[in-house]
Scaffold this motif. Structure first.
Motif, PDB file in Angstrom:
ATOM      1  N   LEU A  98       0.826  -1.212   0.000  1.00  0.00           N
ATOM      2  CA  LEU A  98       0.000   0.000   0.000  1.00  0.00           C
ATOM      3  C   LEU A  98       0.860   1.263   0.000  1.00  0.00           C
ATOM      4  O   LEU A  98       0.516   2.250  -0.652  1.00  0.00           O
ATOM      5  CB  LEU A  98      -0.947  -0.015   1.194  1.00  0.00           C
ATOM      6  CG  LEU A  98      -2.071  -1.044   1.113  1.00  0.00           C
ATOM      7  CD1 LEU A  98      -2.841  -1.092   2.425  1.00  0.00           C
ATOM      8  CD2 LEU A  98      -2.985  -0.767  -0.055  1.00  0.00           C
ATOM      9  N   LEU A  99       1.972   1.219   0.710  1.00  0.00           N
ATOM     10  CA  LEU A  99       2.898   2.349   0.694  1.00  0.00           C
ATOM     11  C   LEU A  99       3.446   2.569  -0.717  1.00  0.00           C
ATOM     12  O   LEU A  99       3.518   3.701  -1.192  1.00  0.00           O
ATOM     13  CB  LEU A  99       4.047   2.119   1.678  1.00  0.00           C
ATOM     14  CG  LEU A  99       5.148   3.178   1.671  1.00  0.00           C
ATOM     15  CD1 LEU A  99       4.602   4.519   2.162  1.00  0.00           C
ATOM     16  CD2 LEU A  99       6.316   2.726   2.525  1.00  0.00           C
ATOM     17  N   TRP A 142       0.855   4.136  -2.890  1.00  0.00           N
ATOM     18  CA  TRP A 142       0.760   5.564  -2.569  1.00  0.00           C
ATOM     19  C   TRP A 142       1.931   6.342  -3.177  1.00  0.00           C
ATOM     20  O   TRP A 142       1.758   7.454  -3.653  1.00  0.00           O
ATOM     21  CB  TRP A 142       0.709   5.750  -1.053  1.00  0.00           C
ATOM     22  CG  TRP A 142       0.537   7.161  -0.622  1.00  0.00           C
ATOM     23  CD1 TRP A 142      -0.586   7.928  -0.720  1.00  0.00           C
ATOM     24  CD2 TRP A 142       1.535   7.984  -0.033  1.00  0.00           C
ATOM     25  NE1 TRP A 142      -0.353   9.171  -0.217  1.00  0.00           N
ATOM     26  CE2 TRP A 142       0.952   9.240   0.212  1.00  0.00           C
ATOM     27  CE3 TRP A 142       2.870   7.782   0.316  1.00  0.00           C
ATOM     28  CZ2 TRP A 142       1.659  10.281   0.782  1.00  0.00           C
ATOM     29  CZ3 TRP A 142       3.553   8.815   0.887  1.00  0.00           C
ATOM     30  CH2 TRP A 142       2.955  10.053   1.117  1.00  0.00           C
ATOM     31  N   LEU A 143       3.124   5.723  -3.201  1.00  0.00           N
ATOM     32  CA  LEU A 143       4.302   6.361  -3.785  1.00  0.00           C
ATOM     33  C   LEU A 143       4.331   6.243  -5.310  1.00  0.00           C
ATOM     34  O   LEU A 143       5.213   6.812  -5.955  1.00  0.00           O
ATOM     35  CB  LEU A 143       5.581   5.747  -3.205  1.00  0.00           C
ATOM     36  CG  LEU A 143       5.850   6.023  -1.732  1.00  0.00           C
ATOM     37  CD1 LEU A 143       7.041   5.195  -1.259  1.00  0.00           C
ATOM     38  CD2 LEU A 143       6.075   7.499  -1.496  1.00  0.00           C
ATOM     39  N   ASN A 144       3.389   5.478  -5.857  1.00  0.00           N
ATOM     40  CA  ASN A 144       3.269   5.298  -7.303  1.00  0.00           C
ATOM     41  C   ASN A 144       4.508   4.629  -7.908  1.00  0.00           C
ATOM     42  O   ASN A 144       5.001   5.025  -8.962  1.00  0.00           O
ATOM     43  CB  ASN A 144       2.977   6.627  -8.009  1.00  0.00           C
ATOM     44  CG  ASN A 144       2.359   6.422  -9.373  1.00  0.00           C
ATOM     45  OD1 ASN A 144       1.760   5.385  -9.627  1.00  0.00           O
ATOM     46  ND2 ASN A 144       2.526   7.395 -10.233  1.00  0.00           N
TER      47      ASN A 144
END
Length: 77
Positions: free
Chosen positions: A8-9, A12-14
């Motif tokens: 998920l991180l 979020w960081l793409n």
């Protein structure tokens, strides 16, 4: 849970391939920090099956002649 949080991180960081890179780096970082991690055998086997299936589905028919030279696979012709 570490793998999901790390994935998920990365989402979020793409980052590219977040569901592979996130858990890989997340678990590696924890192991380097000395944390003992445990995964249930059935979950690990399911993950190995999913990865093997994904890799197997990427082979094309033009690659099949290469497999006849692999040990133990020649009987599949």
């Amino acid at each position: 849970m570490v793998g999901v949080a790390a994935a998920l991180l990365c989402v979020w960081l793409n980052t590219p391939l977040p569901w592979i890179i996130g858990p890989l780096f997340g678990t590696a970082a924890l192991r380097l920090a000395g944390v003992h991690l445990h995964s249930p055998v059935r979950v690990r086997e399911a993950g190995q099956w999913a990865i093997g299936t994904a890799l197997g589905l990427t082979s094309r028919r033009r690659c099949w002649p290469c497999w006849r030279h692999a040990p133990g696979i020649s009987r599949w012709r």
